[in-house]
Design a protein around this motif. Structure first.
Motif, PDB file in Angstrom:
ATOM      1  N   VAL A 154       0.856  -1.183   0.000  1.00 19.91           N
ATOM      2  CA  VAL A 154       0.000   0.000   0.000  1.00 19.91           C
ATOM      3  C   VAL A 154       0.894   1.236   0.000  1.00 19.91           C
ATOM      4  CG1 VAL A 154      -0.223   0.041   2.528  1.00 19.91           C
ATOM      5  CG2 VAL A 154      -1.934   1.191   1.113  1.00 19.91           C
ATOM      6  N   VAL A 155       0.563   2.201  -0.851  1.00 23.76           N
ATOM      7  CA  VAL A 155       1.292   3.468  -0.922  1.00 23.76           C
ATOM      8  C   VAL A 155       0.483   4.503  -0.145  1.00 23.76           C
ATOM      9  CG1 VAL A 155       2.244   5.244  -2.420  1.00 23.76           C
ATOM     10  CG2 VAL A 155       2.255   2.852  -3.154  1.00 23.76           C
ATOM     11  N   ALA A 156       1.032   4.927   0.989  1.00 25.81           N
ATOM     12  CA  ALA A 156       0.360   5.903   1.842  1.00 25.81           C
ATOM     13  C   ALA A 156       0.899   7.288   1.506  1.00 25.81           C
ATOM     14  CB  ALA A 156       0.599   5.573   3.315  1.00 25.81           C
ATOM     15  N   VAL A 157       0.112   8.068   0.808  1.00 26.76           N
ATOM     16  CA  VAL A 157       0.519   9.426   0.426  1.00 26.76           C
ATOM     17  C   VAL A 157       0.212  10.333   1.610  1.00 26.76           C
ATOM     18  CG1 VAL A 157       0.270  11.272  -1.261  1.00 26.76           C
ATOM     19  CG2 VAL A 157       0.050   8.884  -1.986  1.00 26.76           C
ATOM     20  N   ASN A 158       1.248  10.683   2.347  1.00 27.57           N
ATOM     21  CA  ASN A 158       1.110  11.328   3.649  1.00 27.57           C
ATOM     22  C   ASN A 158       1.272  12.851   3.553  1.00 27.57           C
ATOM     23  OD1 ASN A 158       0.768  11.397   6.437  1.00 27.57           O
ATOM     24  ND2 ASN A 158       2.946  11.137   6.836  1.00 27.57           N
ATOM     25  N   LYS A 159       0.848  13.523   4.603  1.00 24.32           N
ATOM     26  CA  LYS A 159       0.993  14.977   4.794  1.00 24.32           C
ATOM     27  C   LYS A 159       0.197  15.797   3.785  1.00 24.32           C
ATOM     28  CE  LYS A 159       5.614  14.398   6.793  1.00 24.32           C
ATOM     29  NZ  LYS A 159       7.000  14.869   6.860  1.00 24.32           N
ATOM     30  N   LEU A 160      -0.920  15.243   3.315  1.00 25.05           N
ATOM     31  CA  LEU A 160      -1.760  16.025   2.398  1.00 25.05           C
ATOM     32  C   LEU A 160      -2.441  17.187   3.104  1.00 25.05           C
ATOM     33  CD1 LEU A 160      -3.377  13.301   0.100  1.00 25.05           C
ATOM     34  CD2 LEU A 160      -1.918  15.191  -0.608  1.00 25.05           C
ATOM     35  N   ASP A 161      -2.473  17.160   4.446  1.00 23.47           N
ATOM     36  CA  ASP A 161      -3.034  18.310   5.172  1.00 23.47           C
ATOM     37  C   ASP A 161      -2.208  19.565   4.932  1.00 23.47           C
ATOM     38  OD1 ASP A 161      -1.307  18.200   8.221  1.00 23.47           O
ATOM     39  OD2 ASP A 161      -1.099  16.670   6.683  1.00 23.47           O
TER      40      ASP A 161
END
Length: 432
Positions: A154-161
């Protein structure tokens, strides 16, 4: 149906997974969020990290990364150095999670943690890959996960906030990883937009990304199908210990203890003791509770054979009709070099495969994997440095039962130990 019966019926077993990616992508924070939101953290643990002098979160927030970064050096530098294991559970499944370091210097630690994982979470910092250009460690850890045979990614695309939940950024990163996956040969992956710090799409669905309709990270982890005990696999039973009782009497007991590595072993089965090739018959299958008719992979048993044959620690029992068993003193393997001292073809090593230990010599180094460009290149020198991955030929003193790692990981893996220092210098995967 009672609540206990419902929980038992819904239990999908244990899932081991690892977080990977580049430095500061938020791996430790993500695991901390998973533990916190799934109620896997005790109150005293929260109090302890709240009092930490290395607190880096806001005044009213817990620094969740401190739940896994336990070493003093990790907390001082704000990085992960060693693999940290944490345990938590939901009504659906139990989890063992490994937090792997992102620094290139500690790639060997990531390999160690990933060697037993069913799944891998590849974290991507959206603020550093917003143009769709993936970082080197993202590519490196993805290549290593594929090399180790991890099928669930799974690719967790983080820090979109930090990017105002930008859908276009998520899609660029997802498409860039799809191109990487195609190059590596990864069959499929799941991409999830999230904020580990805020908790969006980790355990609870995000209120800020109505454009995303997929699962949260926890839902994805709970839904993975893991089949460790495939009865269709060939039998491999490495003998760990020969148990003798009342050896001076005519009715003495002699059993062979070990754990079934793969396949199914039944009373009455015709087996062959490898590498000697001696045939025998299983007379009894014993567990702590007593005799059983059969045992599957992962079960520890003691076998009693009908014939008096020579069986020792390190021997492997296989079914008599298994014609694909390879026994040899020489083979090729991929190794990850773990030691600060480079590989030296003149040095003596010990190989430990299953329950057998033998002397080994590295005959040649064929290729070195360049994880920067994701290619194997012919080795220009017969050595490997720390964190290098390469294809070698090994010659061993004793004949070994050889299985390809991608077919039977339990018996296709091994470690190399320096005979002089007893340091573990490499982890290997048998290829041919």
């Amino acid at each position: 149906m009672s609540t206990l019966q419902q929980l038992t019926a819904a239990d999908r077993g244990v899932l081991r997974f690892i977080t990977a990616g580049s430095v500061d992508d938020g791996k430790s924070t993500l695991i901390g969020r998973l533990l916190y939101d799934s109620k896997g953290v005790f109150a005293d643990q929260l109090q302890a990290i709240g009092r930490s002098r290395h607190h880096r979160a806001g005044d009213e927030e817990f620094d969740l990364s401190l739940l896994t970064d336990g070493l003093e050096a990790e907390r001082e530098q704000g990085i992960t150095i060693d693999v940290a294991y944490r345990y938590f559970a939901t009504p659906t499944r139990k989890f063992i999670v490994a937090d792997a370091p992102g620094h290139e210097q500690y790639t060997r630690n990531m390999v160690t943690g990933a060697s037993t994982a069913h799944a891998v979470i590849i974290l991507v910092d959206a603020t550093r890959a917003s143009d769709g250009e993936l970082l080197v460690q993202t590519r490196r850890h993805s290549a290593l996960a594929h090399l180790l045979g991890i099928r669930h990614i799974v690719v967790a695309v983080n820090k979109l906030d930090l990017l105002d939940w930008d859908q276009a950024v998520f899609e660029r990163i997802r498409d860039a990883y799809a191109a990487l996956a195609a190059k590596l040969g990864i069959a499929g992956f799941e991409a999830i937009p999230m904020s580990a710090l805020k908790g969006d799409n980790v355990v609870r669905a995000s209120q800020h990304m109505s454009w995303y309709q997929g699962p949260t990270l926890l839902q994805w982890l709970e839904g993975i199908e893991v089949q460790e005990n495939d009865p269709a696999q060939p039998l491999r039973f490495p003998v760990q210990w020969v148990a003798r009782h009342n050896g001076s009497q005519a009715d003495d007991f002699r059993g062979y203890a070990g754990k079934v590595a793969s396949g199914t072993l039944r009373r009455g089965d015709r087996i062959v003791v490898q590498p000697a090739g001696t045939p025998a018959t299983v007379a009894r299958v014993l567990t702590f509770e007593g005799d059983v008719e059969y045992a599957t992979a992962g079960v520890a048993v003691t076998l009693v054979l009908a014939e008096d044959v020579d069986v020792s620690r390190g021997d492997v029992l296989v079914h008599a009709d298994d014609t694909d068993v390879a026994v040899s003193r020489e083979f090729q393997a991929d190794v990850c070099w773990l030691d600060s001292q480079p590989l030296n073809t003149a040095r003596k090593y010990l190989i430990k495969q299953g329950t057998r230990t033998s002397a080994a010599r590295i005959k040649s180094v064929h290729t070195r994997r360049d994880v920067q460009v994701l290619e194997e290149r012919e080795a220009d020198t017969p050595t490997l440095a720390m964190n290098d991955i390469g294809r070698i030929t090994l010659a061993t003193r004793d004949a070994l039962v050889l299985d390809a790692y991608d077919q039977l990981p339990a018996t296709g893996a091994f470690i190399l130990v320096d005979e002089a220092t007893y340091q573990t210098v490499a982890g290997g995967m048998i290829r041919r």
